[in-house]
Design an enzyme around this catalytic site. Structure first.
Site, PDB file in Angstrom:
ATOM      1  N   TYR A 123     -14.379 -12.068  21.607  1.00  6.17           N
ATOM      2  CA  TYR A 123     -12.973 -11.985  21.172  1.00  6.17           C
ATOM      3  C   TYR A 123     -12.178 -13.243  21.523  1.00  6.17           C
ATOM      4  O   TYR A 123     -10.964 -13.170  21.648  1.00  6.17           O
ATOM      5  CB  TYR A 123     -12.314 -10.753  21.798  1.00  6.17           C
ATOM      6  CG  TYR A 123     -12.491  -9.458  21.027  1.00  6.17           C
ATOM      7  CD1 TYR A 123     -12.120  -9.362  19.675  1.00  6.17           C
ATOM      8  CD2 TYR A 123     -12.971  -8.310  21.647  1.00  6.17           C
ATOM      9  CE1 TYR A 123     -12.238  -8.164  18.973  1.00  6.17           C
ATOM     10  CE2 TYR A 123     -13.098  -7.102  20.948  1.00  6.17           C
ATOM     11  CZ  TYR A 123     -12.723  -7.034  19.608  1.00  6.17           C
ATOM     12  OH  TYR A 123     -12.830  -5.856  18.916  1.00  6.17           O
ATOM     13  N   HIS A 144     -15.037  -1.989  14.863  1.00  5.68           N
ATOM     14  CA  HIS A 144     -14.674  -3.388  14.617  1.00  5.68           C
ATOM     15  C   HIS A 144     -15.281  -3.830  13.290  1.00  5.68           C
ATOM     16  O   HIS A 144     -16.352  -3.360  12.906  1.00  5.68           O
ATOM     17  CB  HIS A 144     -15.228  -4.288  15.736  1.00  5.68           C
ATOM     18  CG  HIS A 144     -15.170  -5.750  15.376  1.00  5.68           C
ATOM     19  ND1 HIS A 144     -14.048  -6.522  15.577  1.00  5.68           N
ATOM     20  CD2 HIS A 144     -16.081  -6.570  14.771  1.00  5.68           C
ATOM     21  CE1 HIS A 144     -14.273  -7.752  15.131  1.00  5.68           C
ATOM     22  NE2 HIS A 144     -15.504  -7.803  14.640  1.00  5.68           N
ATOM     23  N   GLU A 190     -19.806 -13.990  14.300  1.00  2.27           N
ATOM     24  CA  GLU A 190     -20.064 -12.722  14.983  1.00  2.27           C
ATOM     25  C   GLU A 190     -21.514 -12.222  14.819  1.00  2.27           C
ATOM     26  O   GLU A 190     -22.095 -11.681  15.768  1.00  2.27           O
ATOM     27  CB  GLU A 190     -19.073 -11.664  14.482  1.00  2.27           C
ATOM     28  CG  GLU A 190     -17.645 -11.971  14.911  1.00  2.27           C
ATOM     29  CD  GLU A 190     -16.592 -11.041  14.315  1.00  2.27           C
ATOM     30  OE1 GLU A 190     -15.412 -11.187  14.678  1.00  2.27           O
ATOM     31  OE2 GLU A 190     -16.944 -10.173  13.496  1.00  2.27           O
TER      32      GLU A 190
HETATM   33  N1  UDP Z   1      -5.763  -4.514  19.916  1.00  5.53           N
HETATM   34  C1  UDP Z   1      -4.978  -4.015  20.956  1.00  5.53           C
HETATM   35  N2  UDP Z   1      -3.614  -4.175  20.893  1.00  5.53           N
HETATM   36  C2  UDP Z   1      -2.999  -4.841  19.862  1.00  5.53           C
HETATM   37  C3  UDP Z   1      -3.801  -5.356  18.825  1.00  5.53           C
HETATM   38  C4  UDP Z   1      -5.181  -5.179  18.886  1.00  5.53           C
HETATM   39  O1  UDP Z   1      -5.499  -3.427  21.897  1.00  5.53           O
HETATM   40  O2  UDP Z   1      -1.776  -4.956  19.843  1.00  5.53           O
HETATM   41  C5  UDP Z   1      -7.234  -4.373  19.990  1.00  5.53           C
HETATM   42  C6  UDP Z   1      -7.811  -3.368  18.991  1.00  5.53           C
HETATM   43  O3  UDP Z   1      -8.924  -2.734  19.600  1.00  5.53           O
HETATM   44  C7  UDP Z   1      -8.240  -4.269  17.849  1.00  5.53           C
HETATM   45  C8  UDP Z   1      -8.742  -5.510  18.607  1.00  5.53           C
HETATM   46  O4  UDP Z   1      -7.824  -5.623  19.696  1.00  5.53           O
HETATM   47  O5  UDP Z   1      -9.235  -3.684  17.046  1.00  5.53           O
HETATM   48  C9  UDP Z   1      -8.749  -6.790  17.816  1.00  5.53           C
HETATM   49  O6  UDP Z   1      -7.463  -6.981  17.240  1.00  5.53           O
HETATM   50  P1  UDP Z   1      -7.323  -7.457  15.728  1.00  5.53           P
HETATM   51  O7  UDP Z   1      -5.902  -7.855  15.513  1.00  5.53           O
HETATM   52  O8  UDP Z   1      -8.368  -8.468  15.414  1.00  5.53           O
HETATM   53  O9  UDP Z   1      -7.573  -6.103  14.896  1.00  5.53           O
HETATM   54  P2  UDP Z   1      -8.814  -5.657  13.969  1.00  5.53           P
HETATM   55  O10 UDP Z   1      -9.332  -6.894  13.285  1.00  5.53           O
HETATM   56  O11 UDP Z   1      -9.838  -5.028  14.884  1.00  5.53           O
HETATM   57  O12 UDP Z   1      -8.228  -4.668  13.005  1.00  5.53           O
HETATM   58 MG    MG Z   2      -9.920  -8.701  14.083  1.00  4.98          MG
END
Ligand code: UDP
Ligand code: MG
Length: 137
Positions: free
Chosen positions: A49, A115, A126
């Site tokens: 991440y 994810h 990834e």
């Molecule tokens: N996440 C979180 N708080 C936030 C935004 C994201 O805990 O405010 C976590 C959530 O598990 C998310 C991951 O971080 O799936 C990665 O964030 P991203 O914005 O990339 O979202 P995704 O691509 O998974 O929809």
């Molecule tokens: Mg993401």
């Protein structure tokens, strides 16, 4: 055929719904070309991440991703990256559309069960983070 990277996250594995999520994946026409179960260290989660390393939720997110076993997957389908994002639903389960995995199984914004890569560039980082070529069949 396009490939994308997916994770069945620790909250889902812990609740024993890995099979339910895999069923959705297969029913929606994805071919599982790579799959394994593993328990990430916090450092491995941080490497995965890294794009979020400046975000306020980064530390909690990485600790959660290291809190138990997860299942990592490579999925193949035409338009796999966008199709998998659509089937997952919005990041926040409360905002996700009906019928999506996050709507049906997600627990919170953080513990949202799955994810998916958000672009070809992310998928290209990834997939090899977790799989070598011999493991994709
Ligand atoms: N996440 C979180 N708080 C936030 C935004 C994201 O805990 O405010 C976590 C959530 O598990 C998310 C991951 O971080 O799936 C990665 O964030 P991203 O914005 O990339 O979202 P995704 O691509 O998974 O929809
Ligand atoms: Mg993401």
């Amino acid at each position: 055929m396009e490939r994308t990277f997916a994770i069945i996250k620790p909250d889902a594995v812990q609740r024993n719904i890995t099979g339910k999520i895999l069923e959705r994946i297969e029913a929606n026409g994805f071919k599982v070309v790579g799959m394994k179960r593993l328990h990430l260290t916090p450092e491995q989660a941080m490497g995965f991440y890294y794009v979020h390393s400046a975000r306020p939720f980064f530390k909690d997110l990485c600790n959660y991703m290291a809190s138990g076993p997860a299942v990592v997957l490579v999925l193949e389908k035409e338009g796999a990256i966008a199709e998998w994002r659509k089937l997952m639903g919005a990041t926040n389960p409360e905002a996700a559309e009906n019928g999506t995995i996050r709507k049906d199984f997600g627990v919170s914004l953080e513990k949202n069960s799955v994810h998916g890569s958000d672009s070809p560039e992310s998928a290209a980082f990834e997939i090899p983070y977790f799989f070598n070529a011999l493991e994709l069949v």
